[in-house]
Motif scaffolding. Structure first.
Motif, mmCIF file in Angstrom:
data_model
loop_
_atom_site.group_PDB
_atom_site.id
_atom_site.type_symbol
_atom_site.label_atom_id
_atom_site.label_comp_id
_atom_site.label_asym_id
_atom_site.label_seq_id
_atom_site.Cartn_x
_atom_site.Cartn_y
_atom_site.Cartn_z
ATOM 1 N N ARG A 50 0.828 -1.212 0.000
ATOM 2 C CA ARG A 50 0.000 0.000 0.000
ATOM 3 C C ARG A 50 0.862 1.261 0.000
ATOM 4 N NH1 ARG A 50 -5.425 -0.808 1.302
ATOM 5 N NH2 ARG A 50 -5.625 1.234 2.296
ATOM 6 N N SER A 53 1.979 1.799 -3.583
ATOM 7 C CA SER A 53 0.921 2.287 -4.473
ATOM 8 C C SER A 53 0.358 3.620 -4.000
ATOM 9 C CB SER A 53 -0.195 1.250 -4.579
ATOM 10 O OG SER A 53 -0.680 0.933 -3.300
ATOM 11 N N LEU A 55 -1.226 4.419 -1.261
ATOM 12 C CA LEU A 55 -2.452 4.420 -0.460
ATOM 13 C C LEU A 55 -2.153 4.741 0.996
ATOM 14 C CD1 LEU A 55 -4.307 1.305 -1.903
ATOM 15 C CD2 LEU A 55 -5.006 3.691 -2.109
ATOM 16 N N ARG A 76 0.374 9.831 -9.826
ATOM 17 C CA ARG A 76 -0.468 9.326 -10.909
ATOM 18 C C ARG A 76 0.391 8.651 -11.973
ATOM 19 N NH1 ARG A 76 -3.922 11.192 -15.367
ATOM 20 N NH2 ARG A 76 -5.483 9.550 -15.444
ATOM 21 N N ARG A 79 1.383 5.339 -10.731
ATOM 22 C CA ARG A 79 0.254 4.395 -10.717
ATOM 23 C C ARG A 79 -0.100 3.917 -12.117
ATOM 24 N NH1 ARG A 79 -3.743 7.281 -6.299
ATOM 25 N NH2 ARG A 79 -2.977 6.153 -4.478
ATOM 26 N N LEU A 80 -0.033 4.830 -13.093
ATOM 27 C CA LEU A 80 -0.412 4.449 -14.450
ATOM 28 C C LEU A 80 0.575 3.442 -15.041
ATOM 29 C CD1 LEU A 80 -1.674 7.792 -16.035
ATOM 30 C CD2 LEU A 80 -3.008 5.786 -15.396
ATOM 31 N N TYR A 84 -1.915 -3.830 -10.866
ATOM 32 C CA TYR A 84 -2.257 -4.171 -9.492
ATOM 33 C C TYR A 84 -3.279 -5.295 -9.524
ATOM 34 C CZ TYR A 84 -2.390 -2.839 -4.523
ATOM 35 O OH TYR A 84 -2.241 -2.810 -3.156
ATOM 36 N N LEU A 86 -5.665 -7.487 -6.986
ATOM 37 C CA LEU A 86 -6.126 -7.479 -5.603
ATOM 38 C C LEU A 86 -6.726 -8.813 -5.210
ATOM 39 C CD1 LEU A 86 -7.242 -4.641 -7.138
ATOM 40 C CD2 LEU A 86 -7.542 -4.056 -4.749
ATOM 41 N N SER A 90 -12.071 -7.328 -7.510
ATOM 42 C CA SER A 90 -12.532 -5.969 -7.797
ATOM 43 C C SER A 90 -12.587 -5.633 -9.284
ATOM 44 C CB SER A 90 -11.659 -4.927 -7.078
ATOM 45 O OG SER A 90 -11.652 -5.186 -5.701
ATOM 46 N N LEU A 103 -10.221 -0.375 -19.917
ATOM 47 C CA LEU A 103 -10.309 0.864 -19.130
ATOM 48 C C LEU A 103 -8.937 1.498 -18.892
ATOM 49 C CD1 LEU A 103 -11.956 2.829 -17.315
ATOM 50 C CD2 LEU A 103 -11.449 1.300 -15.417
ATOM 51 N N LEU A 104 -7.993 0.690 -18.382
ATOM 52 C CA LEU A 104 -6.693 1.259 -18.025
ATOM 53 C C LEU A 104 -5.890 1.679 -19.257
ATOM 54 C CD1 LEU A 104 -5.829 -0.995 -14.987
ATOM 55 C CD2 LEU A 104 -7.002 1.200 -15.070
ATOM 56 N N GLU A 106 -7.103 2.714 -21.954
ATOM 57 C CA GLU A 106 -7.791 3.914 -22.437
ATOM 58 C C GLU A 106 -7.340 5.140 -21.645
ATOM 59 O OE1 GLU A 106 -12.304 4.594 -22.454
ATOM 60 O OE2 GLU A 106 -11.979 2.664 -23.458
ATOM 61 N N ILE A 107 -7.277 4.965 -20.336
ATOM 62 C CA ILE A 107 -6.876 6.094 -19.496
ATOM 63 C C ILE A 107 -5.430 6.482 -19.765
ATOM 64 C CG2 ILE A 107 -6.269 6.542 -17.072
ATOM 65 C CD1 ILE A 107 -9.039 5.322 -16.440
ATOM 66 N N ARG A 152 -6.080 -7.814 -16.554
ATOM 67 C CA ARG A 152 -6.274 -6.370 -16.474
ATOM 68 C C ARG A 152 -4.970 -5.676 -16.057
ATOM 69 N NH1 ARG A 152 -10.653 -3.970 -12.322
ATOM 70 N NH2 ARG A 152 -9.396 -5.213 -10.897
ATOM 71 N N LEU B 24 -13.570 -1.411 -4.660
ATOM 72 C CA LEU B 24 -13.655 -0.951 -6.049
ATOM 73 C C LEU B 24 -13.093 0.450 -6.188
ATOM 74 C CD1 LEU B 24 -17.156 -2.228 -7.201
ATOM 75 C CD2 LEU B 24 -14.913 -3.118 -7.789
ATOM 76 N N VAL B 30 -5.900 3.116 -7.171
ATOM 77 C CA VAL B 30 -4.567 2.552 -7.390
ATOM 78 C C VAL B 30 -4.260 2.439 -8.883
ATOM 79 C CG1 VAL B 30 -3.146 0.524 -7.037
ATOM 80 C CG2 VAL B 30 -4.609 1.336 -5.211
ATOM 81 N N PHE B 31 -5.306 2.220 -9.685
ATOM 82 C CA PHE B 31 -5.089 2.097 -11.128
ATOM 83 C C PHE B 31 -4.733 3.443 -11.747
ATOM 84 C CE2 PHE B 31 -8.106 -1.740 -11.231
ATOM 85 C CZ PHE B 31 -7.075 -2.551 -10.795
ATOM 86 N N GLN B 37 -12.426 10.840 -13.133
ATOM 87 C CA GLN B 37 -12.610 9.584 -13.861
ATOM 88 C C GLN B 37 -13.278 8.546 -12.974
ATOM 89 O OE1 GLN B 37 -8.504 9.116 -14.931
ATOM 90 N NE2 GLN B 37 -8.891 9.596 -17.084
ATOM 91 N N ARG B 41 -16.688 7.198 -14.298
ATOM 92 C CA ARG B 41 -16.605 5.872 -14.902
ATOM 93 C C ARG B 41 -16.997 4.765 -13.946
ATOM 94 N NH1 ARG B 41 -13.438 4.546 -19.497
ATOM 95 N NH2 ARG B 41 -12.991 6.421 -20.686
#
Lengths: 325, 423
Positions: A50, A53, A55, A76, A79-80, A84, A86, A90, A103-104, A106-107, A152, B24, B30-31, B37, B41
């Motif tokens: 944590r 990352s 957190l 950020r 993180r990108l 990760y 879990l 999730s 999703l990732l 794309e971001i 993912r 979630l 973390v992502f 977003q 999203r």
């Protein structure tokens, strides 16, 4: 391991409510290796993850990831470039599997062509049918969901992947399959994995280096062989004792990495430790049953390939040898 | 009502957003998803169903509550319900009730459909609705601001005020056809109309002399009984002018007061003409008075005291009294002198020979300022002074309530017939 570390923790301390969770801990993880942090619950493994990352904010010490010091500005970016996985999987329940996987990327503004290509090869590697892409997470079994969870994390081809007890909630068969899948994808993408588990067998199977964590400190950080053969403290010894022989076998099972990415070559030699007991068979059964090709490695180098049948043959010969004694 | 609707929407949205699996949101964090977003999203899509449920609840709630709006003259389907109850017309009540139920179901369905849309079309549709609402709210205000003055005449619930305000309109128009007049029939109950007049939302409404003294300017020291109609009117007029700066024009002829009603057959059988005639049946009579009548000094208590009468009474809702006497469940009820049911069900009103009930004469009420500014209007309205007998009013109510003629038509016919309006 000659390159500069991808994760560098120096003199890290973390406290929750004035209670020390991590105490002056240092750790370097190098590119392409799999480091497993193992230990009992509450020892601080998850807190380490944590912290990396972002957190959890450390009380003192420094963290660098990919050469970037971990701070609000770099968070950020870091993180990108990090995958990760879990324990709670999730997957986002409002999205299809495909949306979860895209999703990732794309971001990160990764090109669609590259994303689709990556997803295809990942789905194939995970042996998931393509029509799963349009399904929703709740239509999949727990094992399948975590399979997607792993994909993912790999979807953006990150240099670093953090895995927080990813398989501890799964049944033994799924767990074994997903361990193999992770190792296989790792071999393909060659990224760095920091893996957390409380399961010693899993640690021995997955880790190229294993760090034993207790009371917020790393007691020993070494190769699986050395951890088992030369435990640094009595605690490490107890942790891996009891079924020591079995652990040693697991070291070698870990080196029987799923092939599929290289041309199978005939089996030449096999370390004797591989067959020190029957337990190996037990652990390998599902691989044998599917008669998949296995690569055998020694000292990080693939020394040959074998299939399920050749292992059975070898074991039969070994048994004959023993009964002759 | 907007505030009323906000609560379920807010609470559902809040619950929806706060009960999302923390794993979630943490995963999303973390992502590397930004806050925005994460909200767009992950959190909003996950909370969508609950938020829509909130909107649905609010819509149904508002549609339900909106029927009450009729009480304060805001119109809507509730008017049908109130009128239906008022006229004992179950078709009207059902029209209102079923209508609002259908409206609620319809909206609920639309919202569900809306929830299935993709995020982009949801945004487009939502934006469109908001825009329409905005135009709908701002548009009329801009429009009315540019319009010339309009005279607003309102009336209480029921056919009688409706007929009266139509007469007012016709008379004003006869004098000056260029005046813009807006009628607001079934605008609400007494207190609502009175405050609307004081706050200048309406300009004129017909009010009863008795009501002014009993409800609007109550004063227990005043003795209303045994006073002539004119005395009561003068007193009401003076007090309205002094206390509220209002102008009370001359009253109509009829006295729409309480009356004791029985069936024509029963009256003939026992030779009943006045309330005193009931004395010979005292103690054997089964009555169906409403609760208000029972509690009033100029109601049941007065009947007992002044006439020395005694009844076996069943408390009835005002609108059920006529049903009860029609079915023969009671022989005597209280009513208003101009109730159309008296005509419809062949009933008779017994004469109040001892003058128990105070006078209730209708007359136009307006602010003193309005009266000063529109002398021709007051002049026109005063032409109605002393016109319309109780029988005539009852007949007109009958035509509207039972024969389903429009109030405007009935009003015009009366005015023309009595040469108040040229044909």
């Amino acid at each position: 391991m000659s390159n500069s570390p991808i994760i560098q923790l120096s003199n890290l301390s973390v406290a929750y409510d004035h209670q020390t969770a991590i105490n002056n801990l240092s750790l370097s993880v190098y590119p392409h290796e799999i480091v497993v942090l193992v230990g009992e619950s509450g020892g601080g493994k998850t807190t380490i993850l944590r912290s990396i990352s972002g957190l959890v904010t450390p009380a003192s010490g420094h963290i660098t990831v990919n050469g970037l010091p971990l701070n609000a500005r770099n968070l950020r970016q870091i993180r990108l470039n990090m995958g990760y996985v879990l324990q709670q999987i999730s997957l986002f329940p409002n999205m299809t599997i495909k949306q979860n996987l895209t999703l990732l990327p794309e971001i990160k503004h990764q090109s669609k062509t590259l994303t689709n290509q990556t997803i295809r090869s990942l789905m194939a590697a995970a042996k998931l049918p393509m029509d799963y892409l349009t399904k929703y997470p709740n239509e999949l079994s727990g094992g399948e969901q975590q399979r997607v969870g792993i994909l993912r994390a790999f979807g953006t081809r990150p240099a670093l992947i953090l895995m927080d007890e990813p398989f501890s909630a799964l049944d033994p068969v799924s767990r074994d399959q997903l361990q193999d899948l992770t190792l296989a994808i790792h071999q393909k993408f060659n990224n760095t994995i920091l893996f957390i588990t409380h399961d010693m067998n899993e640690a021995l199977k997955m880790g190229q280096r294993i760090g034993v964590v207790k009371d917020g400190q790393i007691l020993q950080l070494d190769t699986p062989d050395n951890i088992v053969r030369h435990p640094a403290t009595p605690y490490v010894r107890t942790l891996f004792s009891g079924s020591e022989a079995r652990k040693i076998e697991n070291i070698y099972i870990r080196r029987l990495i799923l092939a599929g990415y290289g041309q199978p070559t005939p089996f030449k030699d096999l370390p004797i430790e591989l067959v020190a007991g029957d337990q190996i068979l037990g652990n390998c059964y599902h691989i044998l049953a599917q008669n998949r090709q296995l690569a055998v490695q020694q000292n990080q180098k693939t020394i040959g390939y074998l299939n399920g049948q050749s292992i059975l043959n070898f074991l039969a010969a070994k048994q004959a040898h023993q009964s002759n004694k | 009502m907007v505030l009323y609707g906000i609560l379920p929407i807010y609470s559902n949205t809040y619950t929806a957003l706060t009960t999302i699996d923390p794993n979630l949101t943490e995963a999303a964090e973390v992502f590397g998803l930004t806050k925005r977003q994460r909200l767009l999203r992950i959190e909003l899509p996950l909370a969508k169903d609950n938020i829509l449920t909130g909107i649905k609840t609010a819509t149904v709630l508002i549609i339900g509550t909106a029927t009450l709006a009729a009480l304060i003259g805001a119109g809507g389907l509730g008017t049908f319900i109130l009128l239906g109850i008022d006229r004992s017309n179950s078709v009207l009540t059902l029209t209102g009730a079923v209508g609002s139920a259908l409206l609620a179901v319809g909206f609920s369905w639309l919202i569900t459909r809306f929830g299935r849309l993709k995020a982009k079309s949801m945004l487009a549709v939502g934006g469109g609705i908001l825009l329409l609402l905005l135009i709908g709210t701002v548009g009329p205000k801009v429009y009315t601001a540019t319009q010339p003055e309009k005279i607003v005449i309102a009336g209480k619930l029921g056919s009688e005020p409706d007929i009266l305000i139509n007469m007012y309109k016709d008379l004003i128009k006869a004098d000056n056809s260029n005046v813009a007049i807006s009628l607001k029939p079934n605008f609400g109950k007494t207190s609502f109309l009175f405050s609307a007049l004081k706050s200048r939302q309406i300009d004129i409404y017909p009010e009863f002399t008795g009501t002014v003294l009993e409800d609007l300017i109550p004063n227990s020291h005043r003795q209303l009984q045994n006073k002539s109609a004119n005395q009561i009117y003068q007193q009401a007029k003076t007090e309205l002018a002094a206390k509220y700066n209002l102008r009370y024009l001359a009253p109509l002829n009829y006295n729409n007061t309480y009356t004791i009603v029985t069936t024509r057959t029963f009256a003939r059988q026992h030779q009943l003409q006045t309330i005193s005639d009931l004395k010979k049946l005292s103690g054997r009579l089964h009555s169906g008075f409403d609760l208000e009548f029972m509690s009033r000094n100029d109601g049941y208590k007065g009947l007992v005291k002044k006439y020395g009468l005694r009844f076996r009474n069943t408390d009835l809702d005002p609108d059920l009294r006529y049903q009860a006497i029609r079915r023969g469940q009671v022989q005597i009820i209280d009513g208003y002198a101009t109730d159309s049911q008296i005509r419809q069900y062949h009933l008779v009103a017994l004469k109040d020979d001892q003058h128990l009930f105070p006078t209730y004469q209708g007359a136009p009420l307006m602010t003193a300022k309005f009266a000063r500014q529109h002398p021709t209007i007051t002049k026109q309205l005063n032409r109605l002074a002393g016109k319309i007998t109780a029988n005539q009013m009852r007949e007109m109510n009958y035509q509207v309530n039972v024969k389903n003629m429009s109030a405007a038509k009935v009003a015009k016919a009366y005015l023309q017939h009595h040469h108040l309006l040229r044909k």
